[in-house]
Design an enzyme around this catalytic site. Structure first.
Site, PDB file in Angstrom:
ATOM      1  N   SER A 156       5.001  -1.534   4.418  1.00  0.00           N
ATOM      2  CA  SER A 156       4.086  -1.138   5.496  1.00  0.00           C
ATOM      3  C   SER A 156       3.706  -2.358   6.323  1.00  0.00           C
ATOM      4  O   SER A 156       3.378  -3.415   5.775  1.00  0.00           O
ATOM      5  CB  SER A 156       2.802  -0.534   4.921  1.00  0.00           C
ATOM      6  OG  SER A 156       3.114   0.580   4.125  1.00  0.00           O
ATOM      7  N   GLU A 239      -5.206  -2.607  -4.934  1.00  0.00           N
ATOM      8  CA  GLU A 239      -4.541  -1.715  -3.979  1.00  0.00           C
ATOM      9  C   GLU A 239      -5.044  -0.278  -4.149  1.00  0.00           C
ATOM     10  O   GLU A 239      -5.344   0.407  -3.183  1.00  0.00           O
ATOM     11  CB  GLU A 239      -3.025  -1.755  -4.216  1.00  0.00           C
ATOM     12  CG  GLU A 239      -2.259  -0.746  -3.368  1.00  0.00           C
ATOM     13  CD  GLU A 239      -0.754  -0.909  -3.463  1.00  0.00           C
ATOM     14  OE1 GLU A 239      -0.276  -1.518  -4.441  1.00  0.00           O
ATOM     15  OE2 GLU A 239      -0.051  -0.416  -2.574  1.00  0.00           O
TER      16      GLU A 239
END
Ligand SMILES: Cc1cc2nc3c(=O)[nH]c(=O)nc-3n(C[C@H](O)[C@H](O)[C@H](O)COP(=O)(O)OP(=O)(O)OC[C@H]3O[C@@H](n4cnc5c(N)ncnc54)[C@H](O)[C@@H]3O)c2cc1C
Length: 402
Positions: A156, A239
């Site tokens: 990403s 995360e």
């Protein structure tokens, strides 16, 4: 103007006073946003629990929320674009703090905080996702640098990133978890080739990244050689909290969008829809309150398996709520006709249409660890159920079937 105690004991009142003094000296209405954030970092008011010089004051972690609330109350800017900075702020920063040298903290943390430098995460590979420790990207020592070759995938924001957190295999002769080392990769190195991957929403948030003879100075290694798996665990735990633990106000997320559609469209209301909406509303509220508890637990420690539960419930709920949104909108919900090829740096859930919510939410149960893997973590680490059988635990990585 208040007078903040210099030095002395840092408690909530002392920090509120420091924030008030800071805002008096840097008027948010007239100060450039980056300058404001840079000065906030220098004043130790970015992450108060970080050490002095690293954006903090060495204060108890629980006091960060006090500082954030006070800045918000006084109308101060926050680090811009949560989506754009989520990997840097939520994942790289705590890892650099835990494992970085003073030089690394000095080099990386401030531009990360101000948003000047965007970060990406070079973990997943075509053959290593859920089984991340199976990764095959090689890093070979060459003098005071490492030469890296391999391929990463689903990266990403790599197209916007200045730096990437990278894990690579440095010793193929030991079992897979032990031969990994953690680096900071310069995305402007000529050996880094970033190629877009188009998603079913039409846009390309993520990428394939090919690494060919990329030279990473040893000074950009985070943690010890061969200890990268342990370093990566810090990133992965943070995360899950970054993706699933974001605290929203009541009806702040997708459930608020759907509740508004319900209020605005009496023609869509059926007893079945009413029942479905109520159930999801209650679940969203329970998830919100659980996240609030998680946030408070985090304030006094590190993220644990609760982060996996928060990420799991976020993913499952987002998919069910976006499904109900389509049902409520009927035919209109199916008109998703904007296939413009965009290169966003994150999923923009707020300003997009129902079709986007529905299609993009499918990725929620994959990114940051799949729902199946998170259930395994909860089963093993929270419920104490027997662990998965792991037959490759003591086998050298080079001898594993590929
Ligand atoms: C939108 C999005 C953004 C992403 N961004 C990044 C990024 O920035 N950086 C990055 O490094 N990665 C990123 N990823 C990758 C993501 O972390 C991986 O896709 C994920 O970890 C799953 O790995 P995989 O795709 O290899 O699937 P696999 O591991 O091949 O899994 C396939 C299926 O098998 C199931 N499965 C596998 N093992 C088990 C098991 N032991 N028990 C039960 N079920 C199992 C999985 O749950 C899944 O359903 C992103 C992914 C998405 C969708």
């Amino acid at each position: 103007m208040t007078t903040a105690p210099a030095g002395g004991r840092l408690d909530a009142a002392a920090l509120r006073a420091r924030v008030a003094d800071f805002v008096a000296a840097h008027d948010p209405a007239t100060t450039d946003q980056s300058e404001f954030l840079a000065a906030r970092f220098d004043a130790g008011l970015a992450w108060v629990h970080f050490p002095e010089g690293a954006g903090g004051l060495g204060a108890p972690r629980a006091l960060q929320v006090v500082v954030d609330k006070e800045f918000a109350r006084l109308g101060a800017p926050v680090p811009a674009g949560r989506e754009r900075l989520v990997i840097g702020l939520g994942m790289a920063a705590p890892t650099i703090l835990a494992f970085g040298t003073p030089e690394q903290r000095e080099r990386f943390l401030k531009p990360l905080y101000t948003g000047e430098e965007v970060w990406c995460q070079l973990f997943s590979e075509p053959g290593a996702g859920s089984d991340l420790a199976a990764l095959g990207t090689r890093a070979v020592r060459d003098g005071d640098a490492w030469v890296v070759n391999g391929q990463k995938v689903w990266t990403s924001g790599a197209h916007a990133a200045r730096w990437g957190i990278l894990i690579a295999r440095t010793d193929p002769d030991v079992p897979k978890h032990r031969g990994i080392t953690y680096f900071v990769c310069d995305m402007s190195d000529p050996g880094v080739d970033v190629r877009p991957l188009r998603q079913m929403t039409g846009e390309a948030e993520f990428n394939e990244v090919y690494l060919t003879d990329v030279r990473i100075p040893d000074a950009h290694r985070l943690g010890e050689v061969g200890d990268g798996w342990r370093v990566a665990q810090t990133t992965l735990m943070n995360e899950r909290v970054s993706i699933g633990g974001h605290a929203e106000p009541r009806e702040g997320g997708l459930i608020g969008v759907v509740a508004d559609i319900w209020r605005d469209r009496p023609q869509a209301r059926t007893p079945g829809m009413h029942d479905a909406l109520l159930r999801l509303w209650v679940e969203a509220e329970a998830a919100r309150l659980t996240k609030e508890r998680l946030r408070q637990q985090l304030a006094i420690g590190q993220p644990g398996p609760e982060g996996s539960a928060a990420k799991l419930s976020f993913a499952e709920l987002n998919q069910r709520i976006s499904g109900l949104e389509l049902e409520l909108l009927g035919g209109e919900g199916l008109t998703y006709d904007d296939w413009t090829f965009r290169r966003p740096e994150g999923a923009d859930f707020r300003s997009r249409v129902a079709g986007f919510h529905y299609l993009r939410s499918k990725g929620n149960s994959i990114e940051g660890g799949t729902s199946e893997i998170l259930r395994n973590i909860i089963a093993e680490r929270v419920l104490g159920l027997p662990g998965e059988v792991r037959v490759d635990k003591d086998v050298a990585w080079k001898d594993l079937p590929k």
